[in-house]
Scaffold this motif. Structure first.
Motif, mmCIF file in Angstrom:
data_model
loop_
_atom_site.group_PDB
_atom_site.id
_atom_site.type_symbol
_atom_site.label_atom_id
_atom_site.label_comp_id
_atom_site.label_asym_id
_atom_site.label_seq_id
_atom_site.Cartn_x
_atom_site.Cartn_y
_atom_site.Cartn_z
ATOM 1 N N ASN A 79 -3.431 -10.214 1.903
ATOM 2 C CA ASN A 79 -2.042 -10.290 2.335
ATOM 3 C C ASN A 79 -1.437 -8.894 2.368
ATOM 4 O OD1 ASN A 79 -2.368 -13.004 2.404
ATOM 5 N ND2 ASN A 79 -1.237 -13.410 0.523
ATOM 6 N N GLU A 80 -0.707 -8.641 3.428
ATOM 7 C CA GLU A 80 -0.088 -7.340 3.584
ATOM 8 C C GLU A 80 1.162 -7.235 2.724
ATOM 9 O OE1 GLU A 80 1.365 -5.598 7.618
ATOM 10 O OE2 GLU A 80 -0.771 -6.029 7.729
ATOM 11 N N ILE A 101 6.991 -6.841 -1.042
ATOM 12 C CA ILE A 101 6.509 -8.168 -1.422
ATOM 13 C C ILE A 101 5.261 -8.488 -0.602
ATOM 14 C CG2 ILE A 101 8.650 -9.229 -2.266
ATOM 15 C CD1 ILE A 101 8.899 -10.415 0.648
ATOM 16 N N GLU A 102 4.448 -9.371 -1.140
ATOM 17 C CA GLU A 102 3.230 -9.770 -0.444
ATOM 18 C C GLU A 102 3.598 -10.768 0.643
ATOM 19 O OE1 GLU A 102 0.390 -10.575 -3.565
ATOM 20 O OE2 GLU A 102 -1.140 -10.834 -2.013
ATOM 21 N N SER A 103 3.238 -10.454 1.855
ATOM 22 C CA SER A 103 3.560 -11.343 2.960
ATOM 23 C C SER A 103 2.625 -12.545 2.966
ATOM 24 C CB SER A 103 3.438 -10.591 4.278
ATOM 25 O OG SER A 103 3.469 -11.501 5.348
ATOM 26 N N ALA A 104 3.170 -13.715 3.237
ATOM 27 C CA ALA A 104 2.339 -14.917 3.283
ATOM 28 C C ALA A 104 1.652 -15.046 4.630
ATOM 29 C CB ALA A 104 3.199 -16.139 3.006
ATOM 30 N N THR A 105 2.242 -14.444 5.656
ATOM 31 C CA THR A 105 1.719 -14.621 7.003
ATOM 32 C C THR A 105 0.944 -13.405 7.500
ATOM 33 O OG1 THR A 105 3.885 -13.935 7.788
ATOM 34 C CG2 THR A 105 3.452 -16.297 7.739
ATOM 35 N N GLN A 106 1.417 -12.200 7.151
ATOM 36 C CA GLN A 106 0.755 -11.005 7.660
ATOM 37 C C GLN A 106 -0.443 -10.640 6.794
ATOM 38 O OE1 GLN A 106 3.201 -7.657 8.977
ATOM 39 N NE2 GLN A 106 4.993 -8.925 8.593
ATOM 40 N N LYS A 107 -1.582 -10.486 7.458
ATOM 41 C CA LYS A 107 -2.806 -10.161 6.732
ATOM 42 C C LYS A 107 -3.383 -8.847 7.251
ATOM 43 C CE LYS A 107 -3.907 -14.652 5.140
ATOM 44 N NZ LYS A 107 -3.849 -14.748 3.715
ATOM 45 N N THR A 108 -4.008 -8.114 6.357
ATOM 46 C CA THR A 108 -4.696 -6.883 6.736
ATOM 47 C C THR A 108 -6.191 -7.125 6.653
ATOM 48 O OG1 THR A 108 -2.943 -5.641 5.685
ATOM 49 C CG2 THR A 108 -4.905 -4.427 6.248
ATOM 50 N N ASP A 160 -11.738 0.848 -5.013
ATOM 51 C CA ASP A 160 -12.330 -0.340 -5.613
ATOM 52 C C ASP A 160 -13.203 -1.098 -4.609
ATOM 53 O OD1 ASP A 160 -11.016 0.322 -7.916
ATOM 54 O OD2 ASP A 160 -9.288 -0.955 -7.499
ATOM 55 N N ARG A 161 -14.057 -0.348 -3.902
ATOM 56 C CA ARG A 161 -15.028 -0.900 -2.951
ATOM 57 C C ARG A 161 -14.403 -1.446 -1.678
ATOM 58 N NH1 ARG A 161 -20.102 -2.447 -4.823
ATOM 59 N NH2 ARG A 161 -20.537 -1.601 -6.863
ATOM 60 N N PHE A 162 -13.131 -1.203 -1.471
ATOM 61 C CA PHE A 162 -12.425 -1.780 -0.343
ATOM 62 C C PHE A 162 -11.920 -0.683 0.591
ATOM 63 C CE2 PHE A 162 -9.820 -5.961 0.059
ATOM 64 C CZ PHE A 162 -10.335 -6.137 1.325
ATOM 65 N N LEU A 163 -12.310 -0.746 1.850
ATOM 66 C CA LEU A 163 -11.735 0.148 2.861
ATOM 67 C C LEU A 163 -10.691 -0.649 3.620
ATOM 68 C CD1 LEU A 163 -11.368 2.606 4.643
ATOM 69 C CD2 LEU A 163 -13.517 2.099 5.775
ATOM 70 N N LEU A 164 -9.461 -0.288 3.376
ATOM 71 C CA LEU A 164 -8.347 -1.067 3.896
ATOM 72 C C LEU A 164 -7.444 -0.210 4.769
ATOM 73 C CD1 LEU A 164 -7.667 -3.993 3.248
ATOM 74 C CD2 LEU A 164 -6.090 -3.191 1.519
ATOM 75 N N GLN A 165 -7.529 1.096 4.552
ATOM 76 C CA GLN A 165 -6.599 1.992 5.229
ATOM 77 C C GLN A 165 -7.308 3.045 6.043
ATOM 78 O OE1 GLN A 165 -3.258 3.910 3.161
ATOM 79 N NE2 GLN A 165 -3.772 2.577 1.452
ATOM 80 N N GLY A 166 -6.829 3.224 7.266
ATOM 81 C CA GLY A 166 -7.241 4.351 8.071
ATOM 82 C C GLY A 166 -5.998 4.791 8.815
#
Ligand SMILES: [Zn+2]
Ligand SMILES: [Zn+2]
Ligand SMILES: [Zn+2]
Length: 258
Positions: free
Chosen positions: A38-39, A125-132, A224-230
């Motif tokens: 969640n974004e 806040i953590e969005s319920a609809t928007q996902k990354t 933490d083993r996660f590539l989430l941002q570029g």
């Protein structure tokens, strides 16, 4: 008889060592997995400021409250200048000894704002609809083997780099994020550890609809083993151009092809 038994033990030990070596050498590559989380979006209550109007005082910083009448000092009696005057009620408090007054709000200390209750003051806040969409580096076979025998495995290892200088996790990430458009890495950097994040800047060529290409410097962040941002960065913003960066000094820096 005893001689051949000795040889059997030696051969067995050698085979076990070979198996461990084989397992280590070929089992180190991280399996990559596309994951979505969640974004984090701007808090709708405080509009991202992290502060909200104090609910106790409505943002005034003070609250109305019955206070001791300043004219009669709480006695309720008219304070005549002549000592033997008639006992008339106080004209300000009408004999009650109390009047409405304003007192500093205890909840906000007079500032009129308090940390937002929805986001806890972070503004996000953590969005319920928007996902990354991101790419997760799953524990390798080697690490799973270590975990199986009760050894700890790194929670934030350096992304694996192939012998040709490319990073499989970045390739996968670009494929996930590009939405089918052609994306090429022109120049690879090296992941370096910055605080608790692995950062690498590479020069990327994006194909646009009119078949023009655009070259940009993109910084990739693995944590933490996660590539989430570029995200795009100015060339040379790290003082070393797109491909800048020192070599990674931590474990897990290289691996065989996945
Ligand atoms: Zn908020
Ligand atoms: Zn009074
Ligand atoms: Zn208040």
């Amino acid at each position: 008889m005893s001689r051949s038994a000795n040889h059997t033990v030696e051969i067995l030990a050698l085979l076990i060592l070979l198996a461990i070596g084989f397992f280590w050498y070929f089992g180190r590559a991280y399996a990559l997995e596309q994951r979505s989380i969640n974004e984090w979006v701007e808090c709708d209550v405080c509009a991202g400021t992290g502060m909200m109007k104090c609910p106790a005082c409505g943002g005034f910083g003070s609250v109305e409250e019955m206070v001791v009448c300043p004219l009669c000092e709480g006695t309720g009696k008219h304070q005549w200048k002549i000592t033997r005057g008639p006992k008339a009620p106080c004209p300000k408090c009408l004999g009650t000894g109390k009047v409405m007054g304003r007192k500093t709000c205890e909840r906000c200390g007079g500032s009129g704002v308090v940390p937002c209750v929805r986001c806890g003051g972070t503004g996000l806040i953590e969005s319920a609809t928007q996902k990354t969409q991101g790419v997760f580096m799953c524990p390798s076979f080697w690490e799973r083997g270590l975990a199986f025998v009760g050894l700890s495995i790194p929670s934030n290892p350096c992304p694996q780099r192939l012998h040709n200088g490319t990073y499989p996790v970045v390739h996968r990430f670009l494929a996930v994020r590009s939405g089918g458009k052609d994306v090429r890495v022109l120049q690879w950097g090296r992941f370096i550890c910055d605080q608790d994040q692995w950062k690498m800047t590479a020069e990327i060529e994006f194909e646009k609809q009119n078949s023009n290409t655009v070259r940009k410097c993109v910084e990739f962040i693995v944590k933490d083993r996660f590539l989430l941002q570029g995200h795009l960065v100015e060339p040379g913003s790290n003082g070393a151009g797109c491909s800048g960066g020192k070599s990674c000094s931590m474990v897990g820096g290289s691996a065989r092809a996945p």
